[in-house]
Design an enzyme around this catalytic site. Structure first.
Site, mmCIF file in Angstrom:
data_model
loop_
_atom_site.group_PDB
_atom_site.id
_atom_site.type_symbol
_atom_site.label_atom_id
_atom_site.label_comp_id
_atom_site.label_asym_id
_atom_site.label_seq_id
_atom_site.Cartn_x
_atom_site.Cartn_y
_atom_site.Cartn_z
ATOM 1 C CB CYS A 1 85.715 -15.634 43.697
ATOM 2 S SG CYS A 1 84.793 -14.590 42.566
ATOM 3 C CG ASP B 1 84.458 13.765 39.238
ATOM 4 O OD1 ASP B 1 85.606 13.569 38.807
ATOM 5 O OD2 ASP B 1 84.013 13.210 40.256
ATOM 6 C CD GLU C 1 89.389 -12.772 49.739
ATOM 7 O OE1 GLU C 1 88.731 -13.754 50.158
ATOM 8 O OE2 GLU C 1 89.475 -12.467 48.540
ATOM 9 C CG HIS D 1 86.161 -12.349 47.128
ATOM 10 N ND1 HIS D 1 87.407 -12.651 46.656
ATOM 11 C CD2 HIS D 1 85.380 -12.205 46.036
ATOM 12 C CE1 HIS D 1 87.411 -12.666 45.340
ATOM 13 N NE2 HIS D 1 86.183 -12.418 44.933
ATOM 14 C CG ASP E 1 87.476 13.004 48.264
ATOM 15 O OD1 ASP E 1 86.745 13.965 47.973
ATOM 16 O OD2 ASP E 1 87.223 11.841 47.933
HETATM 17 O O1 1PR Z 1 90.632 11.791 37.265
HETATM 18 O O2 1PR Z 1 91.182 9.342 37.405
HETATM 19 O O3 1PR Z 1 92.749 11.059 38.352
HETATM 20 O O4 1PR Z 1 90.534 10.545 39.425
HETATM 21 C C1 1PR Z 1 90.463 11.627 40.284
HETATM 22 C C2 1PR Z 1 89.439 11.225 41.322
HETATM 23 O O5 1PR Z 1 89.478 12.174 42.381
HETATM 24 C C3 1PR Z 1 88.042 11.228 40.758
HETATM 25 O O6 1PR Z 1 87.317 10.113 41.290
HETATM 26 C C4 1PR Z 1 87.434 12.538 41.276
HETATM 27 O O7 1PR Z 1 86.051 12.361 41.593
HETATM 28 C C5 1PR Z 1 88.214 12.754 42.555
HETATM 29 N N1 1PR Z 1 88.471 14.173 42.819
HETATM 30 C C6 1PR Z 1 89.293 14.984 42.131
HETATM 31 N N2 1PR Z 1 89.273 16.208 42.711
HETATM 32 C C7 1PR Z 1 88.431 16.145 43.755
HETATM 33 C C8 1PR Z 1 88.095 17.265 44.660
HETATM 34 O O8 1PR Z 1 87.252 17.135 45.546
HETATM 35 N N3 1PR Z 1 88.774 18.418 44.469
HETATM 36 N N4 1PR Z 1 87.066 14.332 44.711
HETATM 37 C C9 1PR Z 1 87.938 14.846 43.828
HETATM 38 C C10 1PR Z 1 85.770 14.339 44.421
HETATM 39 C C11 1PR Z 1 83.832 13.438 45.192
HETATM 40 C C12 1PR Z 1 83.488 12.366 46.115
HETATM 41 C C13 1PR Z 1 83.027 12.933 47.417
HETATM 42 C C14 1PR Z 1 81.525 12.788 47.402
HETATM 43 C C15 1PR Z 1 80.884 12.723 48.750
HETATM 44 N N5 1PR Z 1 85.117 13.880 45.542
HETATM 45 O O9 1PR Z 1 84.538 11.502 46.227
HETATM 46 O O10 1PR Z 1 83.594 12.217 48.434
HETATM 47 O O11 1PR Z 1 81.065 13.901 46.646
HETATM 48 O O12 1PR Z 1 81.111 13.901 49.456
HETATM 49 P P1 1PR Z 1 80.026 14.363 50.564
HETATM 50 O O13 1PR Z 1 79.381 13.100 51.121
HETATM 51 O O14 1PR Z 1 80.830 15.089 51.608
HETATM 52 O O15 1PR Z 1 79.050 15.221 49.857
HETATM 53 P P2 1PR Z 1 91.328 10.719 38.024
#
Ligand code: 1PR
Length: 548
Positions: free
Chosen positions: A81, A400, A196, A194, A238
């Site tokens: 890179c 979000d 790796e 990359h 998640d």
């Molecule tokens: O605010 O910098 O500490 O980051 C927190 C991170 O955690 C953020 O990226 C936020 O989107 C994520 N987050 C916080 N709470 C939740 C929760 O679900 N209670 N996850 C959460 C949000 C959204 C996607 C999810 C997609 C696809 N998740 O990551 O995976 O919507 O889902 P699907 O295909 O099942 O529909 P910070």
């Protein structure tokens, strides 16, 4: 075990490269002093970040003379890179700092008129010259294989300029620009991609270099071989602690990760499996990237042993595609009350094997401050600081948003769209409100404002979630994705709502994004990543072939 020396000029997140080299059976010696290079048989200059930062550091620290001597002595040298870019005469990224000038040519920034920059994703490295024995390839580079690129500057390829000087060149095409993907001559090999992070195909190139095999066998990829950027299919995990304190992969339904409770109380946190095992499974199914989101704060445990660090360490030893980690990347207080900067948190993650960090809530605060300060860039935000240190390609902003319906655009100061998904009272306009704390708090900021701000501040990519669609298996919010893609030049990862493989076909056909993410549909075992990629390929959409 044979040894390879790594010149880490304190910018590259080299953990991934160390893991890949050790996977191939070599020991890594980190070069700490220019004299260490004298004993090196094989030397790699890795690299992420900026051309100027790399050249300045290796010059200031006295490495340049030793690197030149190593190359001139005929010992093996590989640049990766920025390590490839350093071999050329210079780069438009920083006119003030010359390159090593070992290869003639200069780097220019990709044209972003009709495509996103940085160039992030899987692309080719096609050797331009024909050779007699086509079962052999230059360092095992497969003309049908795909390799992971993440850069904004490239060496434009012009036919018969480098080859007459004995250089063998492999090219890639991004939009209408053809550039140097890899180049080599004698004891020198350099790759813009990359290896790796390029799965089995990349490990093959790394192995060929380490074993000194300039010509190696290559995988024969069947079917149509398209040269260009593939669609990226990404899996998001998640992660949080369950009620028993174990770190598990969970999945929200509009961000609610608990099973429906009974009359005596709330339900359990959904436990869909172990993070490292699931990440490895998705890698083997052909996932192009893995994203871990730590959806609970780590404030209640000392920073140095955030559970996610161990998950990253273990995952990066088995998974050789890009790993992104998000959740809690912000200036914070350690368990003992000491202040810890977002950069220090990010560094812990990079040193544990992350290639990119994802900033969520803090990016909303940064965007609010950006507009409050009349769009002045202060250099003080986590997005700017981490991007300056590791390159903008290492910084993802996760957003979000949720829909806020209005009867007419005049009902709000925010940027609205006309929507076909009508509101509860039949409203046909809406804006997309940014939220923080995992969707628990709405802010007076819309997604277009956030995208404009974080691009100006140096983010390299946007992870575009959607609270309304999260966990719904009803398909992506195509209107939201197109609205953000019209706003920004940096790549956008579509997220939320995928339920079946055809939802990925829809998002690639009806929006201009090149990357899409799924979570629940994979975690619940309803479909595999391979199902999605096979479906996309059968519909003529270009995806990375799965190589073992
Ligand atoms: O605010 O910098 O500490 O980051 C927190 C991170 O955690 C953020 O990226 C936020 O989107 C994520 N987050 C916080 N709470 C939740 C929760 O679900 N209670 N996850 C959460 C949000 C959204 C996607 C999810 C997609 C696809 N998740 O990551 O995976 O919507 O889902 P699907 O295909 O099942 O529909 P910070």
């Amino acid at each position: 075990m044979p040894t390879v020396h790594l010149l880490d000029y304190v910018a590259g997140n080299v953990r991934s490269l160390v893991n890949a080299i050790e996977k191939i059976g070599y020991t890594v010696e980190l070069v700490k002093d220019p004299k260490d290079i004298e004993s090196a048989e094989r030397l790699i200059l890795p690299g992420v970040g900026h051309f100027g930062h790399c050249l300045t550091r290796i010059s200031q620290d006295g490495y340049v003379r030793h690197v030149r001597k190593h190359i001139e002595s005929g010992k093996s040298f590989m640049g990766i890179c920025v390590g490839l870019q350093a071999l050329f005469e210079g780069s438009a990224e920083n006119h003030a700092v010359p390159g090593l000038g070992i290869i003639p040519g200069r780097l220019t920034r990709f044209d972003d008129l009709n495509k996103s920059v940085p160039h992030i994703g899987w692309n080719s490295a096609t050797v331009t010259e024909r050779f007699d024995d086509d079962s052999k390839a230059f360092y095992g580079l497969g003309n049908g294989s795909k390799y992971y690129y993440v850069h904004s500057y490239a060496v434009p390829y012009k036919e018969n300029v480098l080859e007459p000087n004995g250089w063998t060149v492999a090219t890639a095409r991004y939009g209408d620009e053809t550039f140097v993907g890899a180049i080599g001559r004698g004891n020198v090999l350099a790759t813009q991609f990359h290896p790796e992070k390029s799965g089995a195909a990349g490990l093959k190139v790394l192995r060929a270099f380490l074993e000194g095999r300039t010509w190696s066998s290559t995988a024969k990829i069947q079917g149509h071989i398209d040269q260009g950027l593939t669609r990226r299919v990404i899996v998001c995990l998640d992660v949080r602690t369950n009620d028993q304190g174990d770190l598990v992969v969970t999945k929200g339904d509009q961000y609610d990760v608990r099973d429906k409770g009974n009359e005596t109380g709330q339900g359990q946190v959904r436990n869909l499996g172990k993070p490292v095992e699931m990440a490895r499974k998705y890698y083997e199914q052909g996932a192009d990237e893995i994203i871990f989101l730590n959806i609970t704060s780590f404030r209640n445990c000392p920073l140095a042993d955030i559970p996610m660090l161990e998950i990253l360490r273990q995952t990066s030893e088995k998974v050789f595609v890009p790993l992104t980690i998000g959740g809690g990347i912000r200036d914070t207080l350690d368990a003992d009350g000491t202040e810890v900067s977002a950069l220090e948190v990010a560094k812990l993650y990079f040193n544990s094997g992350a290639d990119k960090v994802s900033i969520g809530s803090d990016a909303v605060a940064v965007a609010e401050a950006y507009f409050h300060n009349d769009r002045k860039v202060t250099g003080a935000s986590a997005v700017e600081i981490i991007s300056a240190a590791y390159g903008n390609q290492a910084v993802v902003v996760s957003v979000d948003p949720r829909r806020v319906y209005v009867k007419s655009p005049g009902d709000t100061m925010h940027h609205t769209i006309k929507t076909t998904q009508l509101g509860p009272s039949g409203e046909d306009h809406c804006w997309f409100q940014c939220t923080i704390k995992g969707g628990r708090e709405g802010r007076d900021l819309d997604v277009q404002q956030l995208a404009l701000a974080v691009e100006a501040l140096g983010a390299g990519e946007i992870l575009l979630n959607c609270i309304d669609k999260d966990g719904s298996s009803s398909g992506f919010d195509l209107e939201l994705i197109n609205d953000v893609k019209r706003t920004t030049k940096i790549p956008v990862i579509a997220s939320s709502g995928a339920g079946v493989p055809s939802h990925f076909e829809d998002v690639f056909r009806y929006t201009t994004t090149h990357a899409a993410l799924g979570a629940g549909m994979f975690h619940r075992g309803e479909h595999t990543v391979k199902d999605v990629k096979d479906h996309l390929a059968s519909r003529g959409l270009f995806v990375r072939p799965i190589e073992q």
